[in-house]
Design a protein around this motif. Structure first.
Motif, short mmCIF file in Angstrom:
data_model
loop_
_atom_site.label_atom_id
_atom_site.label_comp_id
_atom_site.label_asym_id
_atom_site.label_seq_id
_atom_site.Cartn_x
_atom_site.Cartn_y
_atom_site.Cartn_z
N ARG A 1 43.66 -41.62 64.15
CA ARG A 1 43.39 -41.69 65.52
C ARG A 1 44.46 -41.89 66.57
NH1 ARG A 1 39.96 -46.06 62.97
NH2 ARG A 1 41.40 -47.58 63.57
N ARG A 2 45.55 -42.18 66.16
CA ARG A 2 46.85 -42.28 67.08
C ARG A 2 47.18 -40.88 67.14
NH1 ARG A 2 50.19 -44.95 63.98
NH2 ARG A 2 49.56 -47.13 64.84
N LEU A 3 47.38 -39.95 66.17
CA LEU A 3 47.55 -38.46 66.43
C LEU A 3 46.49 -37.77 67.20
CD1 LEU A 3 48.11 -37.41 62.80
CD2 LEU A 3 49.72 -37.28 64.75
N GLY A 4 45.12 -38.11 66.98
CA GLY A 4 44.10 -37.73 67.99
C GLY A 4 44.39 -38.23 69.45
N GLN A 5 44.75 -39.40 69.78
CA GLN A 5 45.00 -39.83 70.91
C GLN A 5 46.16 -39.06 71.77
OE1 GLN A 5 45.85 -43.96 70.63
NE2 GLN A 5 43.63 -44.55 70.28
N HIS A 6 47.32 -38.74 70.99
CA HIS A 6 48.43 -37.85 71.53
C HIS A 6 48.06 -36.43 71.65
CE1 HIS A 6 51.14 -41.25 71.45
NE2 HIS A 6 51.01 -41.29 70.37
N ALA A 7 47.11 -35.98 70.98
CA ALA A 7 46.68 -34.54 70.77
C ALA A 7 45.27 -34.33 71.73
CB ALA A 7 46.23 -34.12 69.40
N ALA B 1 54.29 -33.39 64.14
CA ALA B 1 55.99 -33.00 63.89
C ALA B 1 56.80 -33.27 65.02
CB ALA B 1 55.89 -31.47 63.85
N MET B 2 56.29 -33.91 66.21
CA MET B 2 57.22 -34.32 67.24
C MET B 2 57.80 -35.85 66.75
SD MET B 2 54.75 -33.48 70.32
CE MET B 2 55.82 -34.22 71.62
N PRO B 3 59.02 -35.68 66.94
CA PRO B 3 59.59 -36.95 66.72
C PRO B 3 59.47 -38.21 67.64
CG PRO B 3 61.39 -35.53 67.84
CD PRO B 3 60.10 -34.63 67.56
N ARG B 4 59.50 -39.33 66.85
CA ARG B 4 59.07 -40.58 67.75
C ARG B 4 60.73 -41.09 68.32
NH1 ARG B 4 54.98 -43.77 63.71
NH2 ARG B 4 53.17 -42.25 63.88
N ARG B 5 60.55 -41.88 69.18
CA ARG B 5 61.55 -42.52 69.62
C ARG B 5 62.41 -43.40 68.62
NH1 ARG B 5 60.63 -46.43 74.66
NH2 ARG B 5 59.68 -44.39 75.58
N ARG C 1 57.35 -38.13 57.73
CA ARG C 1 56.14 -38.47 58.47
C ARG C 1 55.25 -37.41 58.50
NH1 ARG C 1 54.92 -38.55 63.18
NH2 ARG C 1 56.80 -38.52 64.07
N HIS C 2 55.67 -36.27 59.07
CA HIS C 2 54.96 -35.12 59.46
C HIS C 2 54.39 -34.30 58.01
CE1 HIS C 2 53.31 -31.32 60.73
NE2 HIS C 2 54.20 -30.81 60.14
N ALA D 1 48.76 -31.38 63.66
CA ALA D 1 49.85 -31.46 62.97
C ALA D 1 51.17 -31.05 64.05
CB ALA D 1 49.74 -29.84 61.77
N ALA D 2 50.99 -30.27 65.09
CA ALA D 2 51.86 -30.03 65.98
C ALA D 2 52.41 -31.22 66.88
CB ALA D 2 51.52 -28.94 66.95
N VAL D 3 51.38 -32.21 66.89
CA VAL D 3 51.76 -33.43 67.58
C VAL D 3 52.60 -34.41 66.44
CG1 VAL D 3 50.78 -35.74 68.36
CG2 VAL D 3 49.95 -33.55 69.32
#
Length: 257
Positions: free
Chosen positions: A181-187, A75-79, A89-90, A71-73
């Protein structure tokens, strides 16, 4: 197909289809069926040996703490994304992950659940009931979500473009799985769409729930199926009183999951 690593079910279906054609097409009567040749049988023996050596890779069982990291990932804004778009989105991602965990949902379950399936009346302990429509098992079931998940859902509903339709904006399980899966990759968490269902089973086991309680919550049909979902080693680390007779090591059903 065997040498290319095609799945056994696909090879078997093709082989059966070819055999059926040779048995039913008059123009092929009397001709030797290639699927019954010694070479084809030898390849099928290789396939069976290969599959015996393969072990199914279980999904990572996500924990409540890892959901918060995801969830912390989220909440981070995308470019190039506005603050409002990030917040929307979050809100959906967090509500989705919490719901899938609490209700032990598959991806396709989550994409079919509507807001009308949620009972807003709290139980005695503050939990809410969620009706899971028929899916892979062709049977509906009742699930329970915690107050935290209910709050996340209400926060998402206030922003959802379909506040009276489906909860998830993902139109397919593939789309939803890609998001997770994308969230998991970033986290740096190897999470997949099945991680929440397996994580819920492991958490229940760690909390001392019986096999039959876990079956009821997740919609599993047998204690043996529950045993394939529960990460017994992870559950034992959380609660040392689990599996006192060593069932976890053998994979046998235990009354004290």
């Amino acid at each position: 197909m065997v040498r290319d690593g095609i799945k056994a079910t696909t090879v078997s279906q093709m082989r059966a289809a070819l055999a059926y054609r040779y048995d039913t097409d008059p123009s092929l009567y009397g001709k030797p069926c290639p699927t019954r040749s010694d070479a084809a049988k030898a390849e099928m023996r290789k396939l069976r040996k290969r599959d015996k050596r393969r072990t199914q890779r279980q999904a990572h069982e996500v924990t409540p703490d890892e959901i918060e990291r995801l969830a912390a990932v989220s909440a981070m804004p995308r470019r190039g994304e506005s603050i409002d778009d990030t917040h929307t989105r979050h809100a959906e991602n967090y509500a989705t992950m919490c719901t899938m965990f609490d209700a032990a949902l598959r991806l396709d379950d989550m994409t079919r659940i509507e807001w009308g399936h949620l009972d807003h009346r709290p139980n005695d302990n503050g939990d809410r009931n969620l009706s899971v429509p028929p899916g892979k098992t062709d049977e509906a079931r009742d699930a329970v979500i915690t107050p935290r998940t209910y709050q996340a859902l209400m926060a998402w509903r206030a922003l959802s473009p379909t506040p009276d339709g489906r909860i998830s904006t993902a139109t397919s399980s593939a789309t939803l799985g890609q998001r997770i899966r994308r969230l998991g990759q970033h986290a740096d968490i190897p999470v997949t769409g099945h991680s929440f269902r397996r994580g819920r089973a492991t958490k229940l086991a760690a909390d001392g729930a019986s096999e039959y309680d876990i079956m009821s919550i997740g919609g599993w049909k047998s204690p043996q199926m529950v045993n394939t979902y529960v990460n017994k080693q992870a559950a034992r680390k959380v609660n040392g009183r689990l599996y006192p007779n060593g069932h976890a090591a053998t994979g046998e059903a235990s009354e004290s999951i």
